[in-house]
Scaffold this motif. Structure first.
Motif, PDB file in Angstrom:
ATOM      1  N   ILE A 291      -2.878   6.077   1.143  1.00 53.57           N
ATOM      2  CA  ILE A 291      -3.146   5.128   0.373  1.00 53.57           C
ATOM      3  C   ILE A 291      -4.474   5.153  -0.491  1.00 53.57           C
ATOM      4  O   ILE A 291      -5.420   4.871   0.996  1.00 53.57           O
ATOM      5  N   ALA A 292      -5.625   5.348  -0.944  1.00 52.42           N
ATOM      6  CA  ALA A 292      -6.381   5.227  -1.977  1.00 52.42           C
ATOM      7  C   ALA A 292      -7.442   4.782  -2.064  1.00 52.42           C
ATOM      8  O   ALA A 292      -6.700   3.839  -3.437  1.00 52.42           O
ATOM      9  N   SER A 300      -5.425  -1.749   2.881  1.00 49.27           N
ATOM     10  CA  SER A 300      -4.917  -2.510   3.945  1.00 49.27           C
ATOM     11  C   SER A 300      -4.127  -3.419   3.852  1.00 49.27           C
ATOM     12  O   SER A 300      -2.792  -3.788   4.166  1.00 49.27           O
ATOM     13  N   SER A 301      -4.308  -4.401   3.414  1.00 51.21           N
ATOM     14  CA  SER A 301      -3.322  -5.286   2.356  1.00 51.21           C
ATOM     15  C   SER A 301      -2.274  -5.079   1.849  1.00 51.21           C
ATOM     16  O   SER A 301      -0.935  -5.101   2.572  1.00 51.21           O
ATOM     17  N   THR A 320     -12.089  -0.720   7.338  1.00 50.85           N
ATOM     18  CA  THR A 320     -11.316   0.487   7.722  1.00 50.85           C
ATOM     19  C   THR A 320     -11.956   1.636   7.390  1.00 50.85           C
ATOM     20  O   THR A 320     -12.127   1.967   6.670  1.00 50.85           O
ATOM     21  N   LEU A 321     -12.319   2.377   8.573  1.00 49.40           N
ATOM     22  CA  LEU A 321     -12.156   3.636   8.496  1.00 49.40           C
ATOM     23  C   LEU A 321     -11.786   4.731   9.071  1.00 49.40           C
ATOM     24  O   LEU A 321     -11.877   6.218   8.742  1.00 49.40           O
ATOM     25  N   ASP A 322     -10.873   4.334  10.497  1.00 56.73           N
ATOM     26  CA  ASP A 322      -9.750   5.737  10.529  1.00 56.73           C
ATOM     27  C   ASP A 322      -8.500   5.234   9.802  1.00 56.73           C
ATOM     28  O   ASP A 322      -8.133   4.269   9.369  1.00 56.73           O
ATOM     29  N   ALA A 323      -8.558   6.930   9.584  1.00 54.30           N
ATOM     30  CA  ALA A 323      -6.827   6.543   8.994  1.00 54.30           C
ATOM     31  C   ALA A 323      -5.558   5.956   9.718  1.00 54.30           C
ATOM     32  O   ALA A 323      -5.505   6.216  11.124  1.00 54.30           O
ATOM     33  N   THR A 341      -6.240   5.196   4.445  1.00 54.42           N
ATOM     34  CA  THR A 341      -8.076   5.562   4.218  1.00 54.42           C
ATOM     35  C   THR A 341      -9.137   5.302   3.522  1.00 54.42           C
ATOM     36  O   THR A 341      -8.374   3.393   4.041  1.00 54.42           O
ATOM     37  N   VAL A 342      -9.794   5.558   3.850  1.00 55.95           N
ATOM     38  CA  VAL A 342     -11.144   5.214   4.200  1.00 55.95           C
ATOM     39  C   VAL A 342     -11.212   4.992   2.790  1.00 55.95           C
ATOM     40  O   VAL A 342     -10.867   5.507   1.933  1.00 55.95           O
ATOM     41  N   GLY A 343     -12.082   3.430   2.963  1.00 53.17           N
ATOM     42  CA  GLY A 343     -12.878   3.477   1.163  1.00 53.17           C
ATOM     43  C   GLY A 343     -13.847   4.500   0.500  1.00 53.17           C
ATOM     44  O   GLY A 343     -13.910   5.057   1.617  1.00 53.17           O
ATOM     45  N   PHE A 344     -13.843   4.247  -0.581  1.00 61.72           N
ATOM     46  CA  PHE A 344     -14.849   4.803  -1.174  1.00 61.72           C
ATOM     47  C   PHE A 344     -15.700   3.561  -2.005  1.00 61.72           C
ATOM     48  O   PHE A 344     -15.724   2.341  -2.109  1.00 61.72           O
TER      49      PHE A 344
END
Length: 505
Positions: A291-292, A300-301, A320-323, A341-344
């Protein structure tokens, strides 16, 4: 000396200092608590569904939060134990060329959300239209003088530039505005340092911070001078200190490079454990879904809604930082993994992409990418482009992509038509209301790759373990019960196909 008196209320009863401080806090109850990205959305966007599970991390992260609106100045000596830390007051500044004002305003709004997440209060923002940023002060001398007046009038502590400043630009702008000047990259790194929890995450953040700091080291006075040489009486240190020596800033650079080498080695040492887990999933032919998406888009939701994972959900950027990897099961019994995963974010610092490359490997090695986009964002097209650029940097451009517009309960039908024009095959979902979740789950299952080998076999009833393995890791086309055993038509892995070979028909 004037005798101090106890504060009295209207009915001449003593007022406790704690009650007085708390009452002043209640008067500011409308002030936003830092950490929530209110510059982008409001509290209605926060998911509070039961599917989020027990989020133990939320209480831990909120335990040391600062409260805005409480004064640091003492009204009398009895309040000395009840002082509160005042939040940093900031002014934002950006530069945009002709015709790009809307994009610049969206970027500045995002910077405001970043500043709030980092723990600051945004007082004002300034945009300047010019073809290129000024190489000296970023915004030009005249606009810098105007910015100094704004900072002085508002009592701001910090100026944040909506780009990555060169060291010379930062120093020159500080000399004019007379307060601390930082840039967008510094704010992002600060948020990452607050939210990193795992050892690997902390090491990655520290490495990115040191890479950013190395060319920006500054020194003043004696820290820029060389080690003293010559005779003791001449101000030197005597024997053993003669020669050109090193400046303090050179020693600092050498220490930073040494620390960076240690951190790179530590991050590299975390690789085998991660590879072992990934190899085990591959050996059992368990498909992986990553999930990216953009930060605060609701990744995360969605993971919580799909798996009841209990992952921390917060209306903040880079929560959220850690996968996080969770197990999921398709309707036909196949097992697959979902990875959060971490967001951009736009203008994501290059050193962060490099430092978190090991985390982003989860995206590059996935079988399917669920690309989550915030449907209520002012510029969803920019979100799509930003995420796809980063996915291209980590080698994930050729992986099947499933675009999902999250927070669909916050947009009307006209907006949905516009979003449909951006991505005709996209799905609409809401992790808050549950809309479209079943369609999303079905689309993920349809996109999962089938195992490599097609088999038709009659498995004896005493080998039920093979039937169970086919259900767990394969795709069952049909299954019937015959006199000789269970008749299977399935797609399975090569390893399981070899075990079923004696019973194939």
């Amino acid at each position: 000396m004037t005798e101090s008196t106890t504060p009295m209320s209207t009915d001449e009863t003593p007022v406790d200092p704690v009650d007085r401080v708390l009452a002043r806090a209640d008067a500011h109850s409308g002030v936003r608590v830092f950490g929530a990205a209110q510059a982008l959305q409001d509290e209605t966007t926060v998911t509070r569904a039961d599917s989020d599970g027990a989020q133990w991390d939320r209480e831990e992260r909120a335990a040391l939060r600062r409260v805005p609106g409480l004064s640091t100045e003492l009204e009398d000596v009895t309040e000395v134990e009840y002082r509160q830390l005042r939040l940093e007051n900031v002014v934002l500044v950006g530069v945009h060329p002709q015709g790009e004002q809307t994009d610049a305003e969206n970027s500045l709004r995002e910077l405001a959300a970043l500043a709030e997440t980092a723990g600051a209060v945004v007082l004002d923002a300034v945009l300047q239209r010019r073809p290129h940023p000024d190489p000296a002060t970023y915004i030009g001398r005249g606009k810098a003088d105007e910015l100094r007046s704004i900072v002085a009038a508002l009592g701001a502590d910090t100026v944040i530039a909506d780009t990555e400043l060169a060291p010379s630009q930062r120093r020159a702008l500080e000399d004019v505005v007379k307060v601390k000047v930082i840039d967008r990259t510094t704010v992002i790194l600060d948020i990452f340092s607050q939210h990193a929890k795992s050892r690997e995450g902390k090491a990655q953040v520290e490495l990115a911070q040191l890479e950013y700091l190395l060319p920006r080291l500054r020194g003043w006075g004696d820290s820029m001078s060389r080690q003293a040489g010559g005779q003791v009486g001449a101000g030197g240190a005597g024997m053993g200190s003669r020669g050109p020596g090193e400046t303090k800033i050179e020693l600092d650079r050498r220490r930073i490079r040494t620390k960076m080498a240690i951190l790179r080695r530590q991050i590299r040492d975390y690789g085998p454990a991660r590879e072992a887990k990934r190899a085990e999933r591959k050996r059992n032919t368990i498909p992986s879904v990553a999930i990216a998406g953009y930060t605060n888009a609701g990744k995360s939701s969605l993971l919580n809604r799909l798996t009841s994972a209990g992952v921390l959900v917060e209306n903040a950027l880079f929560a959220t930082l850690d996968a996080t990897v969770r197990r999921a099961e398709a309707s036909d019994g196949r097992v697959y993994t979902l990875t959060d995963t971490v967001g951009f974010v736009r203008n994501l610092p290059h050193q962060l992409v490099e430092a978190f490359r090991s985390t982003l490997e989860e995206v590059a090695d996935a079988d399917v990418i669920v690309h989550v986009v915030d449907a209520a964002h002012p510029d969803p097209a920019a979100q799509l482009q930003t995420v796809r650029d980063v996915m291209g940097d980590v080698g994930a451009r050729d992986i099947p992509e499933l675009v999902v517009f999250n927070k669909a309960d916050l947009v009307d039908d006209d907006t949905r038509l516009v979003l449909r024009g951006l991505e005709p095959k996209a799905l609409f979902a809401s992790s808050r209301s549950g809309e479209g979740i079943d369609e999303l789950r079905a689309a993920i299952e349809a996109a999962l790759p089938l195992p490599a080998v097609e088999v038709r076999a009659i498995v004896p009833y005493d080998r039920g373990d093979l039937v169970s393995a086919a259900h767990g890791s394969g795709h069952i086309v049909s299954q019937t019960h015959e006199a000789e055993g269970t008749a299977l038509h399935a797609f399975v892995s090569e390893r399981l196909a070899a075990e079923l070979a004696p019973y194939r028909v």
